[in-house]
Design a protein around this motif. Structure first.
Motif, short mmCIF file in Angstrom:
data_model
loop_
_atom_site.label_atom_id
_atom_site.label_comp_id
_atom_site.label_asym_id
_atom_site.label_seq_id
_atom_site.Cartn_x
_atom_site.Cartn_y
_atom_site.Cartn_z
N GLU A 149 0.81 -1.22 0.00
CA GLU A 149 0.00 0.00 0.00
C GLU A 149 0.84 1.27 0.00
O GLU A 149 0.30 2.37 -0.05
N LYS A 150 2.16 1.17 0.07
CA LYS A 150 3.02 2.35 0.11
C LYS A 150 2.83 3.20 -1.14
O LYS A 150 2.58 2.68 -2.22
N ASP A 151 3.00 4.53 -0.99
CA ASP A 151 2.80 5.43 -2.12
C ASP A 151 3.95 5.38 -3.12
O ASP A 151 3.80 5.82 -4.25
N SER A 152 5.08 4.84 -2.71
CA SER A 152 6.20 4.66 -3.64
C SER A 152 6.86 3.30 -3.37
O SER A 152 6.94 2.86 -2.24
N TYR A 153 7.28 2.66 -4.43
CA TYR A 153 7.97 1.37 -4.38
C TYR A 153 7.27 0.32 -3.52
O TYR A 153 7.91 -0.32 -2.68
N PRO A 154 5.97 0.11 -3.74
CA PRO A 154 5.29 -0.93 -2.97
C PRO A 154 5.90 -2.30 -3.24
O PRO A 154 6.28 -2.61 -4.36
N GLY A 155 6.03 -3.12 -2.17
CA GLY A 155 6.52 -4.48 -2.31
C GLY A 155 8.00 -4.62 -2.59
O GLY A 155 8.47 -5.71 -2.88
N CYS A 156 8.75 -3.53 -2.46
CA CYS A 156 10.20 -3.57 -2.73
C CYS A 156 11.00 -3.62 -1.43
O CYS A 156 10.60 -3.08 -0.41
N TYR A 157 12.17 -4.26 -1.51
CA TYR A 157 13.09 -4.25 -0.37
C TYR A 157 13.73 -2.87 -0.28
O TYR A 157 14.00 -2.23 -1.30
N ASP A 158 13.97 -2.45 0.96
CA ASP A 158 14.40 -1.08 1.20
C ASP A 158 15.29 -1.02 2.44
O ASP A 158 15.53 -2.03 3.11
N ILE A 159 15.68 0.18 2.79
CA ILE A 159 16.44 0.51 3.99
C ILE A 159 15.77 -0.12 5.21
O ILE A 159 14.54 -0.19 5.26
N SER A 160 16.54 -0.51 6.21
CA SER A 160 15.98 -1.12 7.41
C SER A 160 14.85 -0.28 7.98
O SER A 160 13.76 -0.78 8.29
N SER A 161 15.08 1.02 8.12
CA SER A 161 14.07 1.94 8.63
C SER A 161 14.36 3.32 8.06
O SER A 161 15.51 3.77 8.09
N ALA A 162 13.34 3.97 7.56
CA ALA A 162 13.53 5.30 6.99
C ALA A 162 12.22 6.06 7.05
O ALA A 162 11.16 5.45 7.11
N GLY A 163 12.34 7.37 7.03
CA GLY A 163 11.11 8.14 7.03
C GLY A 163 11.34 9.61 6.80
O GLY A 163 12.46 10.13 6.96
N HIS A 164 10.27 10.27 6.43
CA HIS A 164 10.27 11.72 6.27
C HIS A 164 10.38 12.39 7.64
O HIS A 164 9.89 11.85 8.64
N ILE A 165 11.00 13.53 7.66
CA ILE A 165 11.18 14.27 8.91
C ILE A 165 10.10 15.34 9.01
O ILE A 165 10.04 16.23 8.15
N PRO A 166 9.26 15.26 10.02
CA PRO A 166 8.20 16.25 10.18
C PRO A 166 8.78 17.65 10.40
O PRO A 166 9.88 17.80 10.94
N ALA A 167 8.03 18.67 10.01
CA ALA A 167 8.44 20.05 10.20
C ALA A 167 8.78 20.29 11.67
O ALA A 167 8.09 19.82 12.57
#
Length: 182
Positions: free
Chosen positions: A55-73
């Protein structure tokens, strides 16, 4: 609604803010924190990859970084990295446990779920040494469908040769290698 700081090329907030959705619709520069979890197992370096939810808005079902995220304002890199570790993987870590590997800036454009997606990120990259089995992580199912340990060199080969669906940048794996091996 997720609000992000608009940033300059070094990741310094400009004073402007933008909704995450709009940042990706227009390619507005914003910050992310990337944490790669590594361990030594049987004398070999291993790296933990997460598989992104379908359901991710980008790269659904893909292997990725252990943990990552956008930084809130209004939030900085490390507090955001620690929050993402807790939310996505159920992992409590401290700022002192994060090893800074460097900063990278990148841009890309793709189509996901039939819509254009423009990414313009300044990312701080960290390593966290953590020897947990995959089953010990508590996954945020909306974000992560599974986590898998890979021998580091095997991961590099699989990413380079596109043997696994992934959204991993080789530049980041080289950063990790320099940070933990050299």
């Amino acid at each position: 609604m997720e609000i992000l700081d608009v940033v300059d090329e070094k990741g310094i907030p400009t004073g402007e803010r933008v909704e995450r959705k709009k940042a990706h619709e227009l390619g507005i520069p914003h910050r992310t924190a990337h944490v790669w979890i590594v361990r030594k197992k049987d004398g070999r370096l291993q790296i933990l990859l997460q598989k992104r939810s379908e359901e991710k808005d980008s790269y659904p079902g893909c292997y990725d970084i252990s943990s990552a995220g956008h930084i809130p304002a209004g939030v900085d890199f490390i507090p955001s990295a620690l929050r993402e570790l807790k939310e996505e993987l159920g992992c409590d870590a401290t700022a002192e446990q994060l090893v800074y590997c460097g900063q990278r800036r990148f841009q890309f454009e793709q189509i996901f779920h039939g819509k254009p997606f423009y990414d313009n990120q300044v990312s701080n990259v960290y390593v966290l040494w953590l020897d947990w089995e995959a089953e010990a992580f508590t996954l945020q199912k909306e974000e992560v469908s599974e986590v898998v340990w890979f021998d580091f060199e095997d991961c590099v080969r699989k990413v380079e040769n596109k043997e696994i669906p992934n959204c991993i940048f080789m530049e980041e794996l080289r950063m990790i290698k320099r940070c933990v091996i050299e």
